[in-house]
Motif scaffolding. Structure first.
Motif, PDB file in Angstrom:
ATOM      1  N   UNK A 128     -13.208  21.774 -16.485  1.00 50.02           N
ATOM      2  CA  UNK A 128     -13.430  23.206 -16.642  1.00 50.02           C
ATOM      3  C   UNK A 128     -12.199  23.816 -17.304  1.00 50.02           C
ATOM      4  N   UNK A 129     -12.376  24.302 -18.516  1.00 51.24           N
ATOM      5  CA  UNK A 129     -11.262  24.875 -19.274  1.00 51.24           C
ATOM      6  C   UNK A 129     -10.997  26.301 -18.795  1.00 51.24           C
ATOM      7  N   UNK A 130     -12.083  27.048 -18.536  1.00 49.84           N
ATOM      8  CA  UNK A 130     -11.916  28.460 -18.158  1.00 49.84           C
ATOM      9  C   UNK A 130     -13.245  29.013 -17.625  1.00 49.84           C
ATOM     10  N   UNK A 131     -13.157  29.888 -16.638  1.00 52.20           N
ATOM     11  CA  UNK A 131     -14.367  30.567 -16.131  1.00 52.20           C
ATOM     12  C   UNK A 131     -14.105  32.059 -16.086  1.00 52.20           C
ATOM     13  N   UNK A 132     -14.952  32.829 -16.765  1.00 45.18           N
ATOM     14  CA  UNK A 132     -14.784  34.300 -16.772  1.00 45.18           C
ATOM     15  C   UNK A 132     -16.042  34.950 -16.198  1.00 45.18           C
ATOM     16  N   UNK A 133     -15.817  35.937 -15.347  1.00 41.96           N
ATOM     17  CA  UNK A 133     -16.929  36.656 -14.738  1.00 41.96           C
ATOM     18  C   UNK A 133     -16.823  38.133 -15.100  1.00 41.96           C
ATOM     19  N   UNK A 134     -17.986  38.769 -15.277  1.00 44.95           N
ATOM     20  CA  UNK A 134     -17.960  40.214 -15.578  1.00 44.95           C
ATOM     21  C   UNK A 134     -19.199  40.854 -14.964  1.00 44.95           C
ATOM     22  N   UNK A 135     -19.026  42.021 -14.360  1.00 44.19           N
ATOM     23  CA  UNK A 135     -20.185  42.793 -13.897  1.00 44.19           C
ATOM     24  C   UNK A 135     -20.039  44.242 -14.353  1.00 44.19           C
ATOM     25  N   UNK A 136     -21.171  44.848 -14.564  1.00 42.26           N
ATOM     26  CA  UNK A 136     -21.203  46.255 -15.011  1.00 42.26           C
ATOM     27  C   UNK A 136     -22.498  46.851 -14.469  1.00 42.26           C
ATOM     28  N   UNK A 137     -22.405  47.897 -13.652  1.00 44.34           N
ATOM     29  CA  UNK A 137     -23.603  48.376 -12.942  1.00 44.34           C
ATOM     30  C   UNK A 137     -24.685  48.886 -13.892  1.00 44.34           C
ATOM     31  N   UNK A 138     -25.918  48.462 -13.622  1.00 47.94           N
ATOM     32  CA  UNK A 138     -27.065  48.948 -14.391  1.00 47.94           C
ATOM     33  C   UNK A 138     -28.304  48.920 -13.511  1.00 47.94           C
ATOM     34  N   UNK A 139     -29.175  49.931 -13.675  1.00 48.88           N
ATOM     35  CA  UNK A 139     -30.461  49.947 -12.971  1.00 48.88           C
ATOM     36  C   UNK A 139     -31.579  49.351 -13.809  1.00 48.88           C
ATOM     37  N   UNK A 140     -31.252  48.802 -14.969  1.00 45.45           N
ATOM     38  CA  UNK A 140     -32.311  48.351 -15.873  1.00 45.45           C
ATOM     39  C   UNK A 140     -33.011  47.070 -15.424  1.00 45.45           C
ATOM     40  N   UNK A 141     -32.408  46.348 -14.482  1.00 46.78           N
ATOM     41  CA  UNK A 141     -33.117  45.239 -13.820  1.00 46.78           C
ATOM     42  C   UNK A 141     -32.895  45.485 -12.332  1.00 46.78           C
ATOM     43  N   UNK A 142     -33.965  45.710 -11.607  1.00 43.69           N
ATOM     44  CA  UNK A 142     -33.780  46.142 -10.216  1.00 43.69           C
ATOM     45  C   UNK A 142     -34.907  45.623  -9.322  1.00 43.69           C
ATOM     46  N   UNK A 143     -34.559  45.410  -8.052  1.00 45.75           N
ATOM     47  CA  UNK A 143     -35.533  45.023  -7.043  1.00 45.75           C
ATOM     48  C   UNK A 143     -35.070  45.670  -5.735  1.00 45.75           C
ATOM     49  N   UNK A 144     -35.871  46.584  -5.191  1.00 43.75           N
ATOM     50  CA  UNK A 144     -35.452  47.340  -4.003  1.00 43.75           C
ATOM     51  C   UNK A 144     -35.911  46.722  -2.688  1.00 43.75           C
ATOM     52  N   UNK A 145     -36.347  45.452  -2.747  1.00 42.11           N
ATOM     53  CA  UNK A 145     -36.761  44.784  -1.516  1.00 42.11           C
ATOM     54  C   UNK A 145     -35.546  44.598  -0.601  1.00 42.11           C
ATOM     55  N   UNK A 146     -35.728  44.864   0.692  1.00 39.70           N
ATOM     56  CA  UNK A 146     -34.597  44.656   1.591  1.00 39.70           C
ATOM     57  C   UNK A 146     -34.914  45.015   3.027  1.00 39.70           C
TER      58      UNK A 146
END
Ligand code: CO8
Length: 375
Positions: free
Chosen positions: A225-243
């Motif tokens: 593994x040379x490198x692992x990059x993670x990124x998140x950015x909030x969006x409602x464009x894919x959503x599931x409200x089950x819970x």
């Protein structure tokens, strides 16, 4: 203490049943006809919109998907049901996600030339966990007979790459000698098969990855593994409200937002450039020329999206070898997609070749893991 981590094996569990676009569309259109017949008066009075039929040609053109594997074909295609029928199991029986996970883990361990005695941790990383607790991962750990620890995590389509990054940390810091990252995805159970815009998108599968110290690898090929990059950015464009709070708002438990919902076109437009620039920046920061990138094992949601991302990264069209496709046969299997591509399309690479596993999806989330092939 620091160790170098490597991926030394992968495993795949593929369900026995599959549904072609034609079969899925036939069932959907029978449902549409029935619905429109049942609601003819309201539709004619302009009180209700008539439902529109789906088309296999549209599905293949818009997404590249031709077929999908599923855990229960009959329930999905039955127009009175339109979801998989998976009977509840007793608490003393292996849960269905764990069963899929055990199959994939055994395959991955064989592929890596390891036994359960070599493994210290199990991470179940997937989009839909079947219960709150005990963790599915602990059940997989127990079923395999692993002495160590296990936990579940969920970052939707990026679960496997985020799980991989967690496994790298565990191995690099010496917390675990080897880790299994398992992604059982029964996407069909959270798909609205009555929704024309999305009924064709998902399939079911399970993948597993073995991450271990480079110095203990015994398999005939492995990936540093040379490198692992993670990124998140909030969006409602894919959503599931089950819970678990759904029952606290009586009457809302079965509304369509408790299943997968997306603004597909917006996702396509927003996520494609985000992913391409992340891979380009990552390579730049590692001083790796784009020409040295031999393979992109991309998240498998949409063929056109993958071709666009690969083109933006390479500055030209990618060949099918450079950006392999499995979504034609498997559809979108959420976090498992890029790992299936890696599992099936890596053997022909040469020692020293560079590749990238890159997932992207709900969150938004992107996980990009740069690998170098070793023998
Ligand atoms: N049959 C025929 N026509 C249709 C159908 C259909 N089934 N569906 C829509 N149409 C029509 C529309 O009505 C529209 O008609 P008009 O132009 O007359 O208005 C036309 O086709 C075009 O519709 P769209 O704009 O919706 O179609 P797109 O070209 O955008 O294609 C896709 C739709 C394929 C969904 C595409 O937008 C896409 O793939 N986008 C990327 C989405 C993506 O990558 N999402 C990632 C989600 S996966 C993820 O993050 C995992 C979440 C957790 C998983 C949980 C398990 C369930």
């Amino acid at each position: 203490m620091g160790f170098q981590a490597a991926i030394s094996g992968t495993g795949l569990f593929t369900p026995e049943q599959a549904i072609s676009n034609e079969e899925l569309v036939e069932s959907f259109n029978a449902y549409v006809e029935q619905y429109n017949r049942d609601h003819r008066d309201q539709i004619e009075a302009g009180q209700l919109e008539a439902l529109q039929p789906s088309s296999a040609a549209f599905i293949e053109k818009a997404s590249g998907i031709k077929s999908r594997f599923v855990m229960d074909k009959a329930g999905i295609l039955d127009t009175d049901v339109m979801h998989p029928m998976l009977p509840e199991r007793g608490d003393d029986e292996l849960a269905i996600l764990s069963e899929m996970g055990v199959h994939a883990c055994r395959d991955a361990l064989t592929n890596a030339g390891k036994t359960v005695a070599d493994v210290d941790a199990v991470i179940v990383a997937c989009s839909n966990l079947q219960r709150a607790y005990p963790a599915v991962a602990i059940e997989v750990q127990s079923a395999l007979g692993i002495d160590g620890f296990a936990y579940d995590m969920n970052v939707a389509c990026s679960s496997a790459t985020f799980g991989l990054q967690a496994a790298l940390n565990l191995v690099e810091t010496g917390t675990a000698r080897a880790v299994l990252v398992v992604s059982p995805e029964i996407c069909s159970a959270h798909l609205n098969f009555r929704d024309r815009d999305s009924h064709f998108i998902f399939g079911d599968v399970c993948t597993a990855i073995v991450v271990e110290r480079k110095e203990t690898v015994t398999s005939d090929e492995h990936y540093e593994v040379v490198d692992a990059k993670l990124k998140t950015q909030f969006s409602n464009n894919i959503r599931n409200n089950f819970g678990f709070l759904n029952r606290c708002a009586p009457g809302t438990e079965d509304t369509p937002d408790k299943l997968f919902v997306q603004q597909g076109r917006k996702v396509f437009k927003e996520v494609s450039p985000m992913v391409a620039s992340m891979i380009v920046e990552q390579l730049k920061s590692l001083d790796i020329e784009v020409d040295a990138l031999k393979r992109m094992w991309l998240h498998q949601a949409n063929l056109n999206m993958n071709q666009l991302i690969a083109k933006r990264v390479l500055g030209r069209e990618a060949s099918p070898e450079e950006a392999p496709v499995i979504l034609d046969e498997y559809a979108n299997t959420s976090s498992a997609g890029s790992i299936i591509a890696f599992h099936k399309h890596r053997r022909d690479l040469n020692e020293g070749d560079i590749g990238v596993i890159c997932s992207f999806g709900a969150g938004y989330s992107v996980g990009s893991v740069v690998l170098r092939k070793c023998k």
